[in-house]
Design a protein around this motif. Structure first.
Motif, PDB file in Angstrom:
ATOM      1  N   HIS A   1      45.336  20.636  -3.682  1.00  0.00           N
ATOM      2  CA  HIS A   1      46.239  19.630  -4.244  1.00  0.00           C
ATOM      3  C   HIS A   1      45.876  18.269  -3.653  1.00  0.00           C
ATOM      4  N   ILE A   2      45.680  17.294  -4.551  1.00  0.00           N
ATOM      5  CA  ILE A   2      45.320  15.936  -4.139  1.00  0.00           C
ATOM      6  C   ILE A   2      46.515  15.019  -4.411  1.00  0.00           C
ATOM      7  N   VAL A   3      46.910  14.259  -3.420  1.00  0.00           N
ATOM      8  CA  VAL A   3      47.988  13.268  -3.600  1.00  0.00           C
ATOM      9  C   VAL A   3      47.539  11.959  -2.952  1.00  0.00           C
TER      10      VAL A   3
ATOM     11  N   ILE B   1      48.449   3.656  -8.599  1.00  0.00           N
ATOM     12  CA  ILE B   1      49.298   4.849  -8.680  1.00  0.00           C
ATOM     13  C   ILE B   1      48.439   5.983  -9.224  1.00  0.00           C
ATOM     14  N   GLN B   2      48.612   7.174  -8.671  1.00  0.00           N
ATOM     15  CA  GLN B   2      47.827   8.321  -9.145  1.00  0.00           C
ATOM     16  C   GLN B   2      48.369   8.752 -10.507  1.00  0.00           C
ATOM     17  N   ALA B   3      47.533   8.696 -11.523  1.00  0.00           N
ATOM     18  CA  ALA B   3      48.002   8.891 -12.901  1.00  0.00           C
ATOM     19  C   ALA B   3      48.563  10.290 -13.136  1.00  0.00           C
ATOM     20  N   ASN B   4      48.009  11.292 -12.465  1.00  0.00           N
ATOM     21  CA  ASN B   4      48.524  12.656 -12.669  1.00  0.00           C
ATOM     22  C   ASN B   4      49.498  13.080 -11.561  1.00  0.00           C
ATOM     23  N   HIS B   5      49.855  12.161 -10.700  1.00  0.00           N
ATOM     24  CA  HIS B   5      50.870  12.366  -9.648  1.00  0.00           C
ATOM     25  C   HIS B   5      50.445  13.369  -8.591  1.00  0.00           C
ATOM     26  N   CYS B   6      49.948  14.527  -9.010  1.00  0.00           N
ATOM     27  CA  CYS B   6      49.362  15.470  -8.056  1.00  0.00           C
ATOM     28  C   CYS B   6      48.152  16.074  -8.746  1.00  0.00           C
ATOM     29  N   GLY B   7      46.995  15.924  -8.161  1.00  0.00           N
ATOM     30  CA  GLY B   7      45.777  16.489  -8.748  1.00  0.00           C
ATOM     31  C   GLY B   7      45.640  17.945  -8.327  1.00  0.00           C
ATOM     32  N   ILE B   8      45.368  18.796  -9.290  1.00  0.00           N
ATOM     33  CA  ILE B   8      45.176  20.222  -8.989  1.00  0.00           C
ATOM     34  C   ILE B   8      43.695  20.531  -9.151  1.00  0.00           C
ATOM     35  N   VAL B   9      43.070  20.986  -8.089  1.00  0.00           N
ATOM     36  CA  VAL B   9      41.667  21.405  -8.171  1.00  0.00           C
ATOM     37  C   VAL B   9      41.647  22.926  -8.150  1.00  0.00           C
ATOM     38  N   ASP B  10      41.295  23.509  -9.283  1.00  0.00           N
ATOM     39  CA  ASP B  10      41.245  24.972  -9.382  1.00  0.00           C
ATOM     40  C   ASP B  10      40.058  25.492  -8.583  1.00  0.00           C
ATOM     41  N   GLY B  11      40.204  26.714  -8.085  1.00  0.00           N
ATOM     42  CA  GLY B  11      39.093  27.339  -7.368  1.00  0.00           C
ATOM     43  C   GLY B  11      37.834  27.438  -8.214  1.00  0.00           C
ATOM     44  N   SER B  12      38.026  27.523  -9.547  1.00  0.00           N
ATOM     45  CA  SER B  12      36.874  27.649 -10.451  1.00  0.00           C
ATOM     46  C   SER B  12      36.118  26.318 -10.605  1.00  0.00           C
ATOM     47  N   TYR B  13      36.699  25.233 -10.110  1.00  0.00           N
ATOM     48  CA  TYR B  13      36.021  23.923 -10.177  1.00  0.00           C
ATOM     49  C   TYR B  13      35.071  23.852  -8.977  1.00  0.00           C
ATOM     50  N   CYS B  14      33.972  24.586  -9.065  1.00  0.00           N
ATOM     51  CA  CYS B  14      33.119  24.737  -7.881  1.00  0.00           C
ATOM     52  C   CYS B  14      31.645  24.638  -8.236  1.00  0.00           C
TER      53      CYS B  14
ATOM     54  N   ASP C   1      30.645  19.486 -10.083  1.00  0.00           N
ATOM     55  CA  ASP C   1      32.100  19.372 -10.170  1.00  0.00           C
ATOM     56  C   ASP C   1      32.641  18.447  -9.074  1.00  0.00           C
ATOM     57  N   MET C   2      32.333  17.166  -9.223  1.00  0.00           N
ATOM     58  CA  MET C   2      32.791  16.203  -8.224  1.00  0.00           C
ATOM     59  C   MET C   2      34.287  15.941  -8.392  1.00  0.00           C
ATOM     60  N   TRP C   3      34.982  15.884  -7.262  1.00  0.00           N
ATOM     61  CA  TRP C   3      36.406  15.568  -7.290  1.00  0.00           C
ATOM     62  C   TRP C   3      36.591  14.089  -7.634  1.00  0.00           C
ATOM     63  N   ARG C   4      37.646  13.813  -8.403  1.00  0.00           N
ATOM     64  CA  ARG C   4      37.954  12.433  -8.793  1.00  0.00           C
ATOM     65  C   ARG C   4      39.457  12.205  -8.683  1.00  0.00           C
ATOM     66  N   MET C   5      39.819  10.945  -8.559  1.00  0.00           N
ATOM     67  CA  MET C   5      41.244  10.585  -8.516  1.00  0.00           C
ATOM     68  C   MET C   5      41.547   9.659  -9.689  1.00  0.00           C
ATOM     69  N   PRO C   6      42.369  10.111 -10.654  1.00  0.00           N
ATOM     70  CA  PRO C   6      42.730   9.244 -11.769  1.00  0.00           C
ATOM     71  C   PRO C   6      43.798   8.243 -11.314  1.00  0.00           C
ATOM     72  N   VAL C   7      43.529   6.951 -11.511  1.00  0.00           N
ATOM     73  CA  VAL C   7      44.491   5.936 -11.043  1.00  0.00           C
ATOM     74  C   VAL C   7      44.793   4.911 -12.126  1.00  0.00           C
TER      75      VAL C   7
HETATM   76  O1  LIG Z   1      43.127  14.839  -9.831  1.00  0.00           O
HETATM   77  C1  LIG Z   1      42.296  15.674 -10.193  1.00  0.00           C
HETATM   78  C2  LIG Z   1      42.641  16.727 -11.059  1.00  0.00           C
HETATM   79  C3  LIG Z   1      41.649  17.601 -11.439  1.00  0.00           C
HETATM   80  N1  LIG Z   1      40.370  17.448 -10.997  1.00  0.00           N
HETATM   81  C4  LIG Z   1      39.341  18.391 -11.390  1.00  0.00           C
HETATM   82  C5  LIG Z   1      39.559  19.731 -10.725  1.00  0.00           C
HETATM   83  C6  LIG Z   1      40.175  20.569 -11.790  1.00  0.00           C
HETATM   84  O2  LIG Z   1      39.912  21.933 -11.600  1.00  0.00           O
HETATM   85  C7  LIG Z   1      39.518  19.994 -13.034  1.00  0.00           C
HETATM   86  C8  LIG Z   1      40.290  20.217 -14.299  1.00  0.00           C
HETATM   87  O3  LIG Z   1      41.598  19.887 -14.068  1.00  0.00           O
HETATM   88  P1  LIG Z   1      42.764  20.381 -15.026  1.00  0.00           P
HETATM   89  O4  LIG Z   1      42.481  21.729 -15.539  1.00  0.00           O
HETATM   90  O5  LIG Z   1      44.061  20.102 -14.331  1.00  0.00           O
HETATM   91  O6  LIG Z   1      42.590  19.280 -16.148  1.00  0.00           O
HETATM   92  P2  LIG Z   1      42.625  19.337 -17.693  1.00  0.00           P
HETATM   93  O7  LIG Z   1      43.078  18.023 -18.136  1.00  0.00           O
HETATM   94  O8  LIG Z   1      43.374  20.553 -18.165  1.00  0.00           O
HETATM   95  O9  LIG Z   1      41.080  19.430 -17.978  1.00  0.00           O
HETATM   96  P3  LIG Z   1      40.081  20.600 -18.393  1.00  0.00           P
HETATM   97  O10 LIG Z   1      39.964  20.446 -19.878  1.00  0.00           O
HETATM   98  O11 LIG Z   1      38.815  20.255 -17.668  1.00  0.00           O
HETATM   99  O12 LIG Z   1      40.684  21.893 -17.955  1.00  0.00           O
HETATM  100  O13 LIG Z   1      39.415  18.596 -12.780  1.00  0.00           O
HETATM  101  C9  LIG Z   1      40.037  16.406 -10.150  1.00  0.00           C
HETATM  102  O14 LIG Z   1      38.890  16.245  -9.728  1.00  0.00           O
HETATM  103  N2  LIG Z   1      41.016  15.549  -9.776  1.00  0.00           N
END
Ligand SMILES: O=c1ccn([C@H]2C[C@H](O)[C@@H](COP(=O)(O)OP(=O)(O)OP(=O)(O)O)O2)c(=O)[nH]1
Length: 144
Positions: free
Chosen positions: A59-61, A73-86, A90-96
């Motif tokens: 979880h990213i905040v 402001i973080q656009a998605n409020h809490c970012g969820i990085v699934d274990g499958s995002y590996c 699959d670079m982590w990003r912060m939507p703002v």
């Molecule tokens: O703040 C975030 C949120 C998500 N992710 C990455 C990790 C996550 O596993 C992937 C997809 O996120 P999610 O499934 O929540 O997004 P979606 O909008 O449903 O996209 P997708 O169509 O890729 O499933 O994006 C980030 O890097 N930062």
């Protein structure tokens, strides 16, 4: 102790660090300079990809100081990085969303994350009526 396999996309950011004692959330850094005008949306690259331990998500905040320092402001409020995002890309990003004109510089600590255990598998069992007492909500207990 858990181990996270991590890939860095740049050598311009400091390595991530688990700091014992103060807070166990781990700061994440912007991996590029980003200039925003008030109202702009951007996906801030965080310069890392990870393979989380089996059975975990991340979880990213924002940091407490993120708005004060950067005006975003973080656009998605809490970012969820699934274990499958590996994957390797699959670079982590912060939507703002920028609330004012602002600059984020490479290596700025912009947000933080922790890993969380996945919830158990869930099946939904549809019923006509629930036997619990109605609790009320959305302000039903008043203001004070
Ligand atoms: O703040 C975030 C949120 C998500 N992710 C990455 C990790 C996550 O596993 C992937 C997809 O996120 P999610 O499934 O929540 O997004 P979606 O909008 O449903 O996209 P997708 O169509 O890729 O499933 O994006 C980030 O890097 N930062």
């Amino acid at each position: 102790m858990e181990t996270i396999k991590i890939k860095y996309f740049t050598d311009q950011i400091d390595k991530l660090e688990y700091i014992d004692g103060k807070s166990d959330w781990i700061d994440l850094r912007a991996s590029e300079d980003v200039t925003l005008k008030a109202g702009d949306f951007a996906l801030i690259p965080l310069g890392v990809a990870m393979e989380l331990p089996a059975g975990y998500e991340a979880h990213i905040v924002p940091r407490s100081s993120t708005y004060k320092n950067f005006g975003v402001i973080q656009a998605n409020h809490c970012g969820i990085v699934d274990g499958s995002y590996c994957g390797d890309n699959d670079m982590w990003r912060m939507p703002v969303i920028a609330m004012r004109d602002t600059e984020i510089h490479v290596n700025d600590r912009i947000c933080q994350f922790r890993i969380m255990k996945n919830q158990p598998q869930i099946q939904f069992n549809e019923v006509e009526k629930l036997m619990g007492k109605d609790r009320g909500g959305f302000g039903s207990t008043g203001k004070q």
